[in-house]
Design a protein around this motif. Structure first.
Motif, PDB file in Angstrom:
ATOM      1  N   SER A  54      38.278 -18.288 110.511  1.00  0.00           N
ATOM      2  CA  SER A  54      37.650 -17.647 109.353  1.00  0.00           C
ATOM      3  C   SER A  54      36.263 -17.120 109.700  1.00  0.00           C
ATOM      4  CB  SER A  54      37.549 -18.629 108.187  1.00  0.00           C
ATOM      5  OG  SER A  54      38.834 -19.001 107.747  1.00  0.00           O
ATOM      6  N   ALA A  55      35.508 -17.893 110.455  1.00  0.00           N
ATOM      7  CA  ALA A  55      34.172 -17.463 110.873  1.00  0.00           C
ATOM      8  C   ALA A  55      34.261 -16.226 111.765  1.00  0.00           C
ATOM      9  CB  ALA A  55      33.452 -18.601 111.591  1.00  0.00           C
ATOM     10  N   ALA A  56      35.211 -16.224 112.681  1.00  0.00           N
ATOM     11  CA  ALA A  56      35.377 -15.072 113.566  1.00  0.00           C
ATOM     12  C   ALA A  56      35.816 -13.840 112.773  1.00  0.00           C
ATOM     13  CB  ALA A  56      36.403 -15.388 114.659  1.00  0.00           C
ATOM     14  N   ASP A  57      36.739 -14.031 111.839  1.00  0.00           N
ATOM     15  CA  ASP A  57      37.190 -12.911 111.006  1.00  0.00           C
ATOM     16  C   ASP A  57      36.029 -12.341 110.202  1.00  0.00           C
ATOM     17  OD1 ASP A  57      39.779 -13.177 111.957  1.00  0.00           O
ATOM     18  OD2 ASP A  57      40.529 -14.224 110.173  1.00  0.00           O
ATOM     19  N   ALA A  58      35.169 -13.211 109.643  1.00  0.00           N
ATOM     20  CA  ALA A  58      34.029 -12.743 108.866  1.00  0.00           C
ATOM     21  C   ALA A  58      33.027 -12.015 109.742  1.00  0.00           C
ATOM     22  CB  ALA A  58      33.359 -13.931 108.168  1.00  0.00           C
ATOM     23  N   PHE A  59      32.838 -12.480 110.963  1.00  0.00           N
ATOM     24  CA  PHE A  59      31.876 -11.858 111.874  1.00  0.00           C
ATOM     25  C   PHE A  59      32.333 -10.459 112.294  1.00  0.00           C
ATOM     26  CE2 PHE A  59      30.204 -11.058 116.157  1.00  0.00           C
ATOM     27  CZ  PHE A  59      28.855 -11.179 115.908  1.00  0.00           C
ATOM     28  N   PHE A  60      33.627 -10.315 112.556  1.00  0.00           N
ATOM     29  CA  PHE A  60      34.151  -9.056 113.045  1.00  0.00           C
ATOM     30  C   PHE A  60      34.688  -8.140 111.937  1.00  0.00           C
ATOM     31  CE2 PHE A  60      34.470 -11.767 116.850  1.00  0.00           C
ATOM     32  CZ  PHE A  60      33.720 -10.973 117.716  1.00  0.00           C
ATOM     33  N   LYS A  61      34.487  -8.546 110.691  1.00  0.00           N
ATOM     34  CA  LYS A  61      34.953  -7.754 109.557  1.00  0.00           C
ATOM     35  C   LYS A  61      34.172  -6.438 109.516  1.00  0.00           C
ATOM     36  CE  LYS A  61      35.531  -8.061 104.586  1.00  0.00           C
ATOM     37  NZ  LYS A  61      35.310  -8.889 103.403  1.00  0.00           N
ATOM     38  N   PRO A  62      34.889  -5.314 109.354  1.00  0.00           N
ATOM     39  CA  PRO A  62      34.173  -4.032 109.265  1.00  0.00           C
ATOM     40  C   PRO A  62      33.319  -3.992 108.005  1.00  0.00           C
ATOM     41  CG  PRO A  62      36.585  -3.718 109.197  1.00  0.00           C
ATOM     42  CD  PRO A  62      36.330  -5.180 109.283  1.00  0.00           C
TER      43      PRO A  62
END
Length: 63
Positions: A54-62
C-alpha cells in the motif's frame, strides 16, 4: 510409458500431515495451539506485506 513431464504438478505441502491416531486429547489441543500460533504469524506477515504494498502504491501513484 509416461514421462515425469506428463504427470500433473503436485502442489507443495508446507506442513507434514501429523498422524493423529497416536495422540491424546491434550496433545491434540496442544497441536491446535501450535497451528493457531503459526496461522497468527503468517497473517501478521501478510498484513506487513500488504502495508508495504500500500505504501509503495501510494508513493508511485500518478498525481
Amino acid at each position: 510409458m509416461a514421462h515425469d513431464d506428463d504427470l500433473p504438478v503436485r502442489k507443495r505441502r508446507r506442513l507434514e500431515a501429523l498422524v493423529l491416531d497416536s495422540l491424546g486429547v491434550d496433545e491434540l489441543r496442544a497441536y491446535i495451539g501450535e497451528l493457531t500460533e503459526e496461522i497468527a504469524r503468517v497473517e501478521a506477515d501478510i498484513g506487513r506485506k500488504q502495508g508495504h504494498r500500500s505504501a509503495a502504491d501510494a508513493f508511485f501513484k500518478p498525481r
